[in-house]
Write an enzyme that holds these catalytic residues in place. Structure first.
Site, PDB file in Angstrom:
ATOM      1  N   GLU A 139     -71.451  73.803 -24.567  1.00 36.23           N
ATOM      2  CA  GLU A 139     -70.985  72.467 -24.930  1.00 36.23           C
ATOM      3  C   GLU A 139     -69.979  72.492 -26.077  1.00 36.23           C
ATOM      4  OE1 GLU A 139     -74.186  73.147 -24.377  1.00 36.23           O
ATOM      5  OE2 GLU A 139     -74.598  71.964 -22.579  1.00 36.23           O
ATOM      6  N   HIS A 177     -84.139  64.729 -23.384  1.00 34.22           N
ATOM      7  CA  HIS A 177     -83.216  64.305 -22.321  1.00 34.22           C
ATOM      8  C   HIS A 177     -83.249  62.793 -22.117  1.00 34.22           C
ATOM      9  CE1 HIS A 177     -83.562  68.597 -21.318  1.00 34.22           C
ATOM     10  NE2 HIS A 177     -82.487  68.477 -20.585  1.00 34.22           N
TER      11      HIS A 177
HETATM   12  C1  LIG Z   1     -77.631  72.508 -24.266  1.00 33.44           C
HETATM   13  C2  LIG Z   1     -77.943  72.195 -22.850  1.00 33.44           C
HETATM   14  N1  LIG Z   1     -76.937  72.100 -21.960  1.00 33.44           N
HETATM   15  C3  LIG Z   1     -77.181  71.814 -20.671  1.00 33.44           C
HETATM   16  C4  LIG Z   1     -78.459  71.593 -20.242  1.00 33.44           C
HETATM   17  C5  LIG Z   1     -78.732  71.210 -18.798  1.00 33.44           C
HETATM   18  N2  LIG Z   1     -79.353  72.335 -18.109  1.00 33.44           N
HETATM   19  C6  LIG Z   1     -80.691  72.439 -18.002  1.00 33.44           C
HETATM   20  S1  LIG Z   1     -81.154  73.877 -17.278  1.00 33.44           S
HETATM   21  C7  LIG Z   1     -79.575  74.378 -17.103  1.00 33.44           C
HETATM   22  C8  LIG Z   1     -79.281  75.705 -16.471  1.00 33.44           C
HETATM   23  C9  LIG Z   1     -79.836  76.812 -17.255  1.00 33.44           C
HETATM   24  O1  LIG Z   1     -79.465  78.020 -16.696  1.00 33.44           O
HETATM   25  P1  LIG Z   1     -80.131  79.371 -17.176  1.00 33.44           P
HETATM   26  O2  LIG Z   1     -80.024  79.491 -18.647  1.00 33.44           O
HETATM   27  O3  LIG Z   1     -79.539  80.466 -16.371  1.00 33.44           O
HETATM   28  O4  LIG Z   1     -81.670  79.179 -16.837  1.00 33.44           O
HETATM   29  P2  LIG Z   1     -82.348  79.001 -15.394  1.00 33.44           P
HETATM   30  O5  LIG Z   1     -82.349  77.526 -15.095  1.00 33.44           O
HETATM   31  O6  LIG Z   1     -81.562  79.750 -14.403  1.00 33.44           O
HETATM   32  O7  LIG Z   1     -83.719  79.505 -15.565  1.00 33.44           O
HETATM   33  C10 LIG Z   1     -78.694  73.423 -17.605  1.00 33.44           C
HETATM   34  C11 LIG Z   1     -77.227  73.529 -17.568  1.00 33.44           C
HETATM   35  C12 LIG Z   1     -79.493  71.678 -21.197  1.00 33.44           C
HETATM   36  N3  LIG Z   1     -80.763  71.430 -20.868  1.00 33.44           N
HETATM   37  N4  LIG Z   1     -79.214  71.996 -22.474  1.00 33.44           N
END
Ligand SMILES: Cc1ncc(C[n+]2csc(CCOP(=O)(O)OP(=O)(O)O)c2C)c(N)n1
Ligand SMILES: [Mg+2]
Lengths: 325, 330
Positions: free
Chosen positions: A55, A124
């Protein structure tokens, strides 16, 4: 409202080559907010770009592209993630024009999602508009319906200043008639319901609740409430609020954000500065309690201000009597 | 590897899978409003990592945190209670699926903010180091989180202070819809360790034995005071990002290919072929775990909703710590 925002984005992309969009999962996936579907297919991956979960870099790149002459739209999937990019908002986007003597513009729109009610819990579900509105240099737009969302978004995209455009997640599925053609809505407050007894000032998801409360106040108590949707917190269109407060002498402010330091405090202060001698009672605020948003269904329902709390506040100012001095 | 250790890890993996399957059922039946991010396909990582850990060794977890929580020894009933938003849940219904913490097992909490837990792990490790403890901290996070500033700042800080923290990156190929190849321009995320002068290694995260062995190496490394380790666990998220994800960003063939490398099947085969465990014992373990999970879910449903007045409770602790100030004169 989702379709209206999507349509506004399509119109914008179609109208100005300098407009592009970056954000997480916005391209093929259509956005976590499901508002950007169809854009990448129509306008290509050069202008609709998926980003890593960064972000700080996303918002910062938006600011940078804006000062270098483009008109970026950045999608921040939840307003809660302001935490991860706040420096770019607070110290960069907001400061640049003034600090550099007015020579540099930041025509950036940050679209983001706010609000509770869907079980998304503490990180959220927040309503952080007051924090943004406190910072000079940032526009804050917060629509309550699809029609306004489209017109305000197109207006915001033409704004040469940074705008945070806040979409309440509970409103995405809400429908109303929206003309297909492009149109803009100026940064103005909107009187949604005329009334003579009391002024209810509100915005975002609380507009509908306030209107429902107004109907109930009318049918059950014979109280005729005027309901005003502020829709833009900066620049604030104060005149309709003052006019209404002068007429009714009673003001209730309704927002979903928690009460302490909420934008309701600012509205109350500004209104009383102008109409103090006309007020027949204190300006009351209906807002969430000063706690984070809880997960459990029953707690969350209690958290979000409902119609009965609005009615309660209105009847309280209606029944207010000054004690003899 | 001791037979018993492997059996125990197998059991944990099955427990996690069963828990997640039941969580999906709850979501399907609208019994939980939580966004359920399941750990299905990644079970070997939590099981293999936490097999080394005591309750005094700490973890920070993520939105995809049920597996970590269970592997650390959490009570299933209280976990389900939290998913259902009940007062007997781990956070009295205030947190939900994404925010379970259980200090009694050393779980400092799941996190809804991607990358949010990584600096917390560094701080926890600093705390342990200042206390001259032999314990250590594990921070779980995804591939996507390694693009957050918090990841980079944390690795650097942990490095310069040689903190006892093991960074476990679960590279499951995706961050929501975004394939790791589109968000990261290097082959192995473990290479990012080099930039911060710490040890990094990529591991087959679907093989619980490799996870266990490399974790052993990492534990010895941090405990000997050599500073943090970054382990990249290569794995795959079998289900959608959350229950309800349309998954338009990947093909069925791709998912099926990974299903052939299912960590539980892989472990099962190993137990049978290399350790002579009978299929009867294996199915007995599975049945026991299924029952445990379903019983916990059933009991959790009997828990009551939180009291409405509880809405404004728990924000501040009104007591003050007892410190006796000592005058500088003495
Ligand atoms: C700071 C932030 N940005 C965006 C999100 C929205 N979001 C939630 S899970 C996710 C994907 C996370 O990917 P990863 O770190 O690879 O974990 P995975 O879901 O694959 O276990 C996103 C973009 C968030 N929760 N927090
Ligand atoms: Mg991932």
């Amino acid at each position: 409202m989702r379709e209206a925002i999507n349509e506004a984005l399509h119109i914008a992309f179609n109208s100005d080559e300098n407009i592009f969009m970056i954000g997480e999962d916005i391209a093929t996936y259509g956005g976590q907010l499901r508002c950007s579907y169809g854009l990448v297919e129509r306008f290509g991956p050069e202008r609709v770009r998926d980003t890593p979960i960064s972000e700080m870099a996303i918002v910062g790149a938006g600011v940078g592209a804006a000062i270098a002459g483009k008109r970026p739209i950045v999608e921040l999937s939840y307003i809660d993630f302001l935490g991860s990019c706040f420096d770019q908002v607070l110290n960069q986007a907001a400061k640049i024009r003034y600090m550099y003597g007015g020579y540099v513009n930041v025509p950036l729109v940050i679209r983001t999602q706010c609000g509770a009610g869907l079980g998304n819990a503490a990180q959220h579900s927040q309503s952080l508009e007051a924090i943004l509105a406190h910072i000079p240099g940032i526009r804050v737009v917060i629509p309550s319906n699809a029609y306004d969302a489209k017109g305000l978004l197109l207006h915001a995209i033409r704004d040469n200043n940074p705008v945070v455009f806040i979409e309440h997640k509970a409103l995405y599925k809400k429908k109303c008639h929206v003309p297909e053609d492009p149109y803009e809505i100026d940064y103005t407050s909107d009187i949604k319901r005329k009334g003579d007894d009391v002024t209810i000032i509100t915005y975002s998801a609380m507009v509908d609740r306030s209107l429902q409360a107004a109907e109930q106040l009318n049918s059950e108590f014979g109280i005729d409430a005027e309901v005003i949707d502020v829709r833009v917190l900066e620049p604030l269109d104060l005149q309709p609020l003052i006019g209404s407060a002068q007429k009714t002498g009673r003001v209730v402010i309704v927002h979903e954000a928690c009460k302490k330091g909420g934008f309701g405090g600012e509205l109350a202060a500004q209104i009383q500065e102008h109409v103090f001698d006309r007020l027949k009672g204190p300006i009351l605020r209906v807002a969430a309690p000063d706690v984070p948003v809880p997960f459990a269904d029953n707690l969350e329902r209690q958290y979000v201000p409902d119609i009965s709390k609005i009615i309660e506040a209105v009847t309280e100012v209606m029944n207010f009597h000054r004690s003899e001095v | 590897m001791e037979k018993q250790t492997l059996i125990e890890m197998f059991r944990i993996m099955v427990r996690i899978r069963e828990f997640e399957s039941e969580a999906i059922e709850l979501a399907k039946r609208n019994e939980t409003r939580a966004a359920v991010h399941t750990y299905i396909g990644q079970e070997a990582i939590a099981a293999g990592v936490c097999a080394h850990m005591s309750n005094q060794d700490l973890i920070t977890s993520t939105h995809r945190g049920h597996g970590h929580c269970i592997a650390k020894g959490a009570d299933l009933e209280r976990m389900f209670g939290e998913l259902l938003g009940r007062d007997g849940g781990y956070c009295k219904g205030k947190g939900g699926s994404m925010h379970i913490a259980d200090l009694s097992t050393g779980n400092l909490g799941a996190n809804g903010i991607v990358g949010g837990g990584i600096p917390l792990a560094v701080g926890a490790a600093l705390s342990l180091k200042i206390s001259k403890s032999k314990n250590y901290v594990v921070s779980f996070f995804g591939d996507g989180a390694t693009n957050q500033g918090s990841f980079h700042e944390s690795l650097n800080l942990a490095s310069i202070w040689a903190l006892p923290v093991i960074f476990i990156c679960e590279n499951n190929e995706y961050a929501i819809s975004t394939n790791v190849s589109k968000s990261i321009n290097i082959e192995n995320i473990s290479e990012r360790a080099t930039a911060y002068g710490i040890l990094g290694k990529s591991v087959d995260g679907n093989n619980v034995v490799s996870v266990y062995d490399d974790m052993q190496m990492a534990v010895e490394h941090v405990q000997s005071g050599k500073g943090p380790v970054l382990l990249e666990m290569k794995t795959y998220r079998i289900k959608g990002h959350y229950f309800g994800d349309n998954q338009n960003y990947r093909t069925r063939e791709e998912v099926d290919l990974w299903k052939q490398k299912d960590p539980i099947n892989t472990c099962e085969t190993k137990l049978q072929n290399d350790y002579g465990l009978s299929s009867e014992i294996i199915s007995k373990i599975k049945k026991e775990e299924t029952k445990k999970v379903l019983d916990a879910s059933t009991r959790a449903k009997l828990m009551s909703e939180p009291e409405i007045d509880d809405l404004t409770e728990d924000l501040y602790d009104l007591s003050f710590h007892n410190i006796k100030w000592i005058s500088l004169q003495k």
